[in-house]
Design a protein around this motif. Structure first.
Motif, short mmCIF file in Angstrom:
data_model
loop_
_atom_site.label_atom_id
_atom_site.label_comp_id
_atom_site.label_asym_id
_atom_site.label_seq_id
_atom_site.Cartn_x
_atom_site.Cartn_y
_atom_site.Cartn_z
N GLU A 10 -11.32 -33.42 23.23
CA GLU A 10 -11.99 -32.15 23.01
C GLU A 10 -12.98 -32.27 21.84
O GLU A 10 -12.73 -33.01 20.89
N VAL A 11 -14.07 -31.54 21.92
CA VAL A 11 -15.09 -31.55 20.86
C VAL A 11 -15.34 -30.12 20.42
O VAL A 11 -15.68 -29.25 21.24
N LEU A 12 -15.18 -29.88 19.14
CA LEU A 12 -15.33 -28.55 18.56
C LEU A 12 -16.52 -28.56 17.61
O LEU A 12 -16.61 -29.42 16.73
N VAL A 13 -17.45 -27.63 17.81
CA VAL A 13 -18.57 -27.46 16.88
C VAL A 13 -18.44 -26.08 16.27
O VAL A 13 -18.43 -25.08 16.99
N LEU A 14 -18.32 -26.02 14.94
CA LEU A 14 -18.07 -24.76 14.23
C LEU A 14 -19.08 -24.53 13.13
O LEU A 14 -19.56 -25.48 12.51
N ARG A 15 -19.37 -23.28 12.87
CA ARG A 15 -20.15 -22.86 11.70
C ARG A 15 -19.53 -21.57 11.18
O ARG A 15 -18.91 -20.81 11.94
N ARG A 16 -19.69 -21.35 9.89
CA ARG A 16 -19.19 -20.10 9.32
C ARG A 16 -20.26 -19.03 9.42
O ARG A 16 -21.40 -19.24 9.01
N GLU A 17 -19.90 -17.89 9.96
CA GLU A 17 -20.75 -16.71 9.97
C GLU A 17 -19.99 -15.60 9.26
O GLU A 17 -19.06 -15.02 9.82
N TRP A 18 -20.39 -15.33 8.02
CA TRP A 18 -19.69 -14.41 7.14
C TRP A 18 -18.23 -14.80 7.05
O TRP A 18 -17.92 -15.93 6.62
N ASP A 19 -17.27 -13.97 7.52
CA ASP A 19 -15.86 -14.31 7.37
C ASP A 19 -15.25 -14.84 8.65
O ASP A 19 -14.04 -14.78 8.84
N ARG A 20 -16.09 -15.41 9.52
CA ARG A 20 -15.59 -15.90 10.81
C ARG A 20 -16.05 -17.34 11.06
O ARG A 20 -17.06 -17.80 10.51
N GLY A 21 -15.28 -18.05 11.90
CA GLY A 21 -15.67 -19.36 12.38
C GLY A 21 -16.16 -19.21 13.80
O GLY A 21 -15.42 -18.74 14.68
N VAL A 22 -17.40 -19.59 14.07
CA VAL A 22 -18.04 -19.36 15.36
C VAL A 22 -18.57 -20.68 15.89
O VAL A 22 -19.09 -21.51 15.12
N GLY A 23 -18.46 -20.89 17.19
CA GLY A 23 -18.99 -22.11 17.77
C GLY A 23 -18.55 -22.31 19.19
O GLY A 23 -18.36 -21.34 19.95
N THR A 24 -18.34 -23.57 19.56
CA THR A 24 -18.01 -23.92 20.95
C THR A 24 -16.97 -25.03 20.97
O THR A 24 -17.07 -26.00 20.20
N LEU A 25 -15.99 -24.88 21.83
CA LEU A 25 -15.02 -25.95 22.12
C LEU A 25 -15.34 -26.50 23.49
O LEU A 25 -15.31 -25.76 24.48
N THR A 26 -15.66 -27.79 23.56
CA THR A 26 -15.95 -28.44 24.83
C THR A 26 -14.75 -29.27 25.23
O THR A 26 -14.32 -30.17 24.49
N LEU A 27 -14.20 -28.98 26.41
CA LEU A 27 -13.02 -29.69 26.90
C LEU A 27 -13.42 -31.07 27.43
O LEU A 27 -14.60 -31.34 27.67
N PRO A 28 -12.44 -31.96 27.62
CA PRO A 28 -12.77 -33.32 28.09
C PRO A 28 -13.53 -33.36 29.41
O PRO A 28 -14.29 -34.30 29.66
N ASP A 29 -13.36 -32.33 30.26
CA ASP A 29 -14.10 -32.31 31.52
C ASP A 29 -15.50 -31.73 31.38
O ASP A 29 -16.22 -31.56 32.36
N GLY A 30 -15.89 -31.40 30.14
CA GLY A 30 -17.23 -30.88 29.90
C GLY A 30 -17.33 -29.37 29.90
O GLY A 30 -18.42 -28.83 29.67
N THR A 31 -16.23 -28.67 30.12
CA THR A 31 -16.25 -27.22 30.15
C THR A 31 -16.38 -26.65 28.74
O THR A 31 -15.55 -26.94 27.88
N PRO A 32 -17.43 -25.83 28.47
CA PRO A 32 -17.58 -25.23 27.14
C PRO A 32 -16.85 -23.89 27.05
O PRO A 32 -16.84 -23.11 28.00
#
Length: 369
Positions: free
Chosen positions: A201-223
């Motif tokens: 799994e690949v997780l891309v995160l950024r902080r937006e104010w008091d939250r963690g926002v981004g995308t988790l991509t599963l091994p099959d490519g599903t975001p």
């Protein structure tokens, strides 16, 4: 070198006793340490030594027997064999080359959790990953009662000047929990960190104010979108790194944080932050007297949830200048204030999400032209 010569060589450096573990003829030595006894089991066979080590008084004969039974050999890559023993928090065994054995061919078999390894990777890469500069697992891999240290390989996708992680084109091993409790939630607003779990799994995160926002991509490519309170990232996303994706939560409203502000600053004596870092209101107020007013030219910028801004600077006379900028109008409103007045304004900024500078008497309008 035959088996007898190996036994004789090992005996020069250790006080070993002959024993039998699970039908295997072995030699066992023990050493006392403040953290608990270190037990080392050696099986000598066909010109090789297989070693099992248990630190901190965690030795169990049933675990040693299972590890000795496994047909594992160190071949330069991490080969994992499944194990399942009651009360043992580990489910894999791996074989490593023991470089401390000198001329004696020696393989160390260790119990690990599947979240701590990448099966098939070169052993040299694994050794680097568990070093003090990685997950730190090397320091307690032999403790059979320890808590697993889930591994993640991460890199920063944006610049973070002075940060605890640097922008990089390559991935580096980290304890996954640290990435999700310190790096991602406490990093600058908008700076992205890319985190790879050992399961793919690949997780891309950024902080937006008091939250963690981004995308988790599963091994099959599903975001999958991620939107979580920043201090819940490990609790909600940790299952991905511990190998239990069924318990994963990627979106949760949570409770908005209160009495916090984003902060940028520059000081002569106490460092700087060119990107906005989130701090508590108390920390921001304390910085006025302890840091900003220490040296002329020191400054700080405080920002609320909806981007209301108050900025302060220590003047050449050692006074505290405070203002709110209005970029669209190319002007600022401000004046010299006391620390108490500044603290009251920061409190309004954090709790009411607005600048109250214009509520002060005697505010000056400073044009930018």
């Amino acid at each position: 070198m035959n088996d007898a010569e190996i036994v004789e060589r090992l005996g020069r450096h250790r006080e070993m006793r002959a024993a039998t573990v699970g039908g295997h003829a072995v030699f066992v030595d023990t050493a006392a340490f403040p953290a608990g006894e270190l037990t080392t089991v050696h099986r000598v066979r066909d010109g090789r030594v297989t070693v099992v080590r248990a630190e901190s008084g965690s030795y169990r004969e049933d675990v040693a027997r299972v590890l000795l039974d496994l047909p594992l050999g160190a071949d330069g890559r991490i080969r994992a064999a499944p194990i399942d023993l009651p009360g043992l928090p580990f489910d894999r065994a791996i074989a490593l080359t023991d470089l401390s054995a000198g001329e004696v061919p020696c393989t160390v078999v260790a119990a690990v959790h599947h979240s701590e390894i990448r099966a098939g990777e070169p052993e040299r890469d694994f050794q680097a990953a568990i070093s003090s500069h990685g997950t730190g697992l090397v320091h307690h891999i032999g403790n059979w009662r320890r808590t697993p240290v889930a591994r993640a390989d991460a890199r920063l996708l944006d610049d973070w000047p002075g940060g605890i992680i640097r922008r990089s084109s390559t991935l580096h091993a980290w304890p996954a929990e640290r990435l999700l409790t310190r790096v991602a939630p406490e990093g600058p607003a908008g700076v992205r960190v890319e985190i790879h779990a050992v399961g793919g799994e690949v997780l891309v995160l950024r902080r937006e104010w008091d939250r963690g926002v981004g995308t988790l991509t599963l091994p099959d490519g599903t975001p999958t979108p991620v939107d979580l309170p920043r201090h819940e990232l490990w609790a909600r996303l940790g299952p991905v790194f511990l190998g239990d994706p069924a318990a994963l939560v990627t979106e949760h409203s949570g409770t908005p944080e209160t009495d916090v502000l984003d902060l940028r600053y520059q000081t002569e004596e106490h460092g700087w932050a060119s990107l906005p870092m989130m701090e508590t209101l108390d920390h921001c107020v304390a910085r006025l007297d302890r840091h900003i007013l220490r040296t002329p030219g020191n400054w700080a910028v405080f920002t609320s949830r909806s981007d209301a801004v108050i900025q302060v600077e220590c003047t050449a006379e050692g006074l505290l200048w405070l203002e709110t900028p209005y970029p669209e109008e190319k002007r600022s409103h401000g004046r010299v204030v006391t620390v108490e007045e500044a603290a009251a304004l920061l409190t309004t900024l954090a709790r009411e999400d607005r600048s109250a500078v214009d509520d002060l008497p005697g505010v000056e309008v400073i044009g930018w032209d």
